[in-house]
Scaffold this motif. Sequence first.
Motif, PDB file in Angstrom:
ATOM      1  N   LYS A   1     -13.679  -3.180 -16.025  1.00  0.00           N
ATOM      2  CA  LYS A   1     -12.854  -4.281 -15.538  1.00  0.00           C
ATOM      3  C   LYS A   1     -12.199  -3.876 -14.219  1.00  0.00           C
ATOM      4  CE  LYS A   1      -8.968  -7.259 -16.835  1.00  0.00           C
ATOM      5  NZ  LYS A   1      -7.915  -7.523 -17.857  1.00  0.00           N
ATOM      6  N   THR A   2     -12.211  -4.796 -13.254  1.00  0.00           N
ATOM      7  CA  THR A   2     -11.671  -4.464 -11.930  1.00  0.00           C
ATOM      8  C   THR A   2     -10.467  -5.340 -11.575  1.00  0.00           C
ATOM      9  OG1 THR A   2     -13.192  -5.994 -10.814  1.00  0.00           O
ATOM     10  CG2 THR A   2     -13.917  -3.709 -11.079  1.00  0.00           C
ATOM     11  N   ILE A   3      -9.575  -4.753 -10.817  1.00  0.00           N
ATOM     12  CA  ILE A   3      -8.419  -5.460 -10.264  1.00  0.00           C
ATOM     13  C   ILE A   3      -8.394  -5.180  -8.764  1.00  0.00           C
ATOM     14  CG2 ILE A   3      -5.908  -5.659 -10.240  1.00  0.00           C
ATOM     15  CD1 ILE A   3      -5.878  -4.717 -13.123  1.00  0.00           C
ATOM     16  N   THR A   4      -8.276  -6.243  -7.984  1.00  0.00           N
ATOM     17  CA  THR A   4      -8.257  -6.101  -6.526  1.00  0.00           C
ATOM     18  C   THR A   4      -6.928  -6.598  -5.971  1.00  0.00           C
ATOM     19  OG1 THR A   4     -10.656  -6.359  -6.365  1.00  0.00           O
ATOM     20  CG2 THR A   4      -9.391  -6.744  -4.366  1.00  0.00           C
ATOM     21  N   ALA A   5      -6.369  -5.832  -5.054  1.00  0.00           N
ATOM     22  CA  ALA A   5      -5.127  -6.213  -4.389  1.00  0.00           C
ATOM     23  C   ALA A   5      -5.282  -6.027  -2.879  1.00  0.00           C
ATOM     24  CB  ALA A   5      -3.961  -5.371  -4.904  1.00  0.00           C
ATOM     25  N   THR A   6      -4.724  -6.961  -2.127  1.00  0.00           N
ATOM     26  CA  THR A   6      -4.817  -6.912  -0.673  1.00  0.00           C
ATOM     27  C   THR A   6      -3.423  -6.877  -0.066  1.00  0.00           C
ATOM     28  OG1 THR A   6      -6.876  -8.183  -0.692  1.00  0.00           O
ATOM     29  CG2 THR A   6      -5.692  -8.077   1.391  1.00  0.00           C
ATOM     30  N   SER A   7      -3.219  -5.996   0.887  1.00  0.00           N
ATOM     31  CA  SER A   7      -1.934  -5.937   1.587  1.00  0.00           C
ATOM     32  C   SER A   7      -2.173  -5.926   3.091  1.00  0.00           C
ATOM     33  CB  SER A   7      -1.140  -4.698   1.170  1.00  0.00           C
ATOM     34  OG  SER A   7      -1.832  -3.519   1.525  1.00  0.00           O
ATOM     35  N   GLU A   8      -1.266  -6.539   3.817  1.00  0.00           N
ATOM     36  CA  GLU A   8      -1.333  -6.587   5.269  1.00  0.00           C
ATOM     37  C   GLU A   8       0.038  -6.265   5.854  1.00  0.00           C
ATOM     38  OE1 GLU A   8      -4.219  -9.864   6.955  1.00  0.00           O
ATOM     39  OE2 GLU A   8      -3.054 -10.731   5.320  1.00  0.00           O
ATOM     40  N   SER A   9       0.036  -5.579   6.983  1.00  0.00           N
ATOM     41  CA  SER A   9       1.299  -5.299   7.671  1.00  0.00           C
ATOM     42  C   SER A   9       1.080  -5.371   9.175  1.00  0.00           C
ATOM     43  CB  SER A   9       1.844  -3.924   7.285  1.00  0.00           C
ATOM     44  OG  SER A   9       0.979  -2.905   7.731  1.00  0.00           O
ATOM     45  N   THR A  10       2.044  -6.001   9.848  1.00  0.00           N
ATOM     46  CA  THR A  10       1.992  -6.129  11.305  1.00  0.00           C
ATOM     47  C   THR A  10       3.328  -5.704  11.892  1.00  0.00           C
ATOM     48  OG1 THR A  10       0.460  -8.008  11.165  1.00  0.00           O
ATOM     49  CG2 THR A  10       1.601  -7.689  13.254  1.00  0.00           C
ATOM     50  N   ASP A  11       3.278  -4.802  12.857  1.00  0.00           N
ATOM     51  CA  ASP A  11       4.460  -4.416  13.615  1.00  0.00           C
ATOM     52  C   ASP A  11       4.224  -4.832  15.062  1.00  0.00           C
ATOM     53  OD1 ASP A  11       6.505  -2.794  12.004  1.00  0.00           O
ATOM     54  OD2 ASP A  11       4.598  -1.916  11.373  1.00  0.00           O
ATOM     55  N   GLU A  12       4.928  -5.868  15.477  1.00  0.00           N
ATOM     56  CA  GLU A  12       4.746  -6.376  16.836  1.00  0.00           C
ATOM     57  C   GLU A  12       5.760  -5.719  17.771  1.00  0.00           C
ATOM     58  OE1 GLU A  12       4.785 -10.651  19.249  1.00  0.00           O
ATOM     59  OE2 GLU A  12       4.728 -10.648  17.059  1.00  0.00           O
ATOM     60  N   MET A  13       5.245  -4.960  18.711  1.00  0.00           N
ATOM     61  CA  MET A  13       6.093  -4.286  19.693  1.00  0.00           C
ATOM     62  C   MET A  13       5.501  -4.480  21.080  1.00  0.00           C
ATOM     63  SD  MET A  13       7.061  -0.594  17.948  1.00  0.00           S
ATOM     64  CE  MET A  13       5.394   0.056  18.076  1.00  0.00           C
ATOM     65  N   ASN A  14       6.314  -4.262  22.090  1.00  0.00           N
ATOM     66  CA  ASN A  14       5.805  -4.155  23.455  1.00  0.00           C
ATOM     67  C   ASN A  14       6.735  -3.268  24.253  1.00  0.00           C
ATOM     68  OD1 ASN A  14       7.895  -5.880  24.715  1.00  0.00           O
ATOM     69  ND2 ASN A  14       6.858  -7.557  23.655  1.00  0.00           N
ATOM     70  N   ILE A  15       6.264  -2.830  25.392  1.00  0.00           N
ATOM     71  CA  ILE A  15       7.034  -1.890  26.215  1.00  0.00           C
ATOM     72  C   ILE A  15       7.122  -2.423  27.644  1.00  0.00           C
ATOM     73  CG2 ILE A  15       7.041   0.431  27.220  1.00  0.00           C
ATOM     74  CD1 ILE A  15       5.827   1.438  24.614  1.00  0.00           C
ATOM     75  N   THR A  16       8.353  -2.510  28.150  1.00  0.00           N
ATOM     76  CA  THR A  16       8.595  -2.997  29.503  1.00  0.00           C
ATOM     77  C   THR A  16       8.975  -1.829  30.414  1.00  0.00           C
ATOM     78  OG1 THR A  16       9.393  -5.119  28.661  1.00  0.00           O
ATOM     79  CG2 THR A  16       9.985  -4.562  30.923  1.00  0.00           C
TER      80      THR A  16
END
Length: 349
Positions: free
Chosen positions: A91-106
């Motif tokens: 028996k299988t269990i699937t989990a999905t996770s996503e992460s985004t870190d939005e940065m920029n440099i001036t």
Amino acid sequence: MKNVAAAMLISSIALISCKKETATITKVDPKTGKTVTVEVPADSVAKVAENPAIKDSAGVFTQTFKLEKGKTYPLTTYQRDVKTMEDPQGKTITATSESTDEMNITVNDIKGNVYDMTLNLVAKRNSQSAQGKTVIVDTKQAIPKEDDLKMIWNINKALTSNKLNMKMDTKGNVISITGFDPVYAKVTAAVGTLIKDANQKASVVASLKETFNEKVLKDQLNKNLTIIPKKGVKIGEKWSTSENADPSGSIKVNSNYVLKSVGNGTAEISVTGGIPKKTEKKTQGPITHSLSSELSQNGTIKFDQSTGWIANQNIDVKTTQIETISDGKQSQSMKSTSKSSVMVNPSSK
């Protein structure tokens, strides 16, 4: 005569147009390693500075940075993990996770070979999907209704919309990052709205300081921004790095890089490697417990040739772990796999 002159004029315009449709560029022949001059369609040539940040000397390419005062450069990281667990019954269990870190440099100023910069923490997004349910914590959206997600959102919201002061030299060495204390103060205030116990509040802030500090950010930026060795490399040349995969340092992640090409405004590097398969066994009486694991990675990193800044990274990482318990007569196994996409400045997700 007028018709002849007109025809000659039209021919001359046509010739000029033809000339404008082509351009001459220099590139390194991957077979010989020598710099050659070739003619290519003009519309296929990206605008490259006369003295680009990533350039070669006798076929050896080095990376520097040629950033402009007043300009802002993106540095958004995105990771998607799909984990699958299979029990002894299949028996299988699937989990999905996503992460985004939005940065920029001036870039605020340039003094000698040092950039005075502002690191802008723009937004954070996390999502978890399993068994048909998805939860999202996004600082660009309203606070979640679920109590267990409110804490994460409050901390992330306090982290974003902040600015840190950063200094980096033209070779990509991050000299310093300062301005953390006001961020910690904001997080402490945000946590205080949900946690009244002083010890618990201090524990949350202490945990944050372990993962969000100058050393951690400097390491992350150095890994993302400078890949080409300081000594330089040739087209097709391979180099490798190794870093700890666990606190003890007993497991290492090996990364193998190859400079695939430089031209048309882009330097492209391929990435392979990982952690070789490793099996550990422990026996107690008739019971043997074994654990095998391995990790592989494959992808590309692209840099803007004119500025030296990272244009895009897309690396796929696969991890496999198998846990087996045996009494010599029969055995049971649990298998888990993780497929991850690790991106920097993703064009699309």
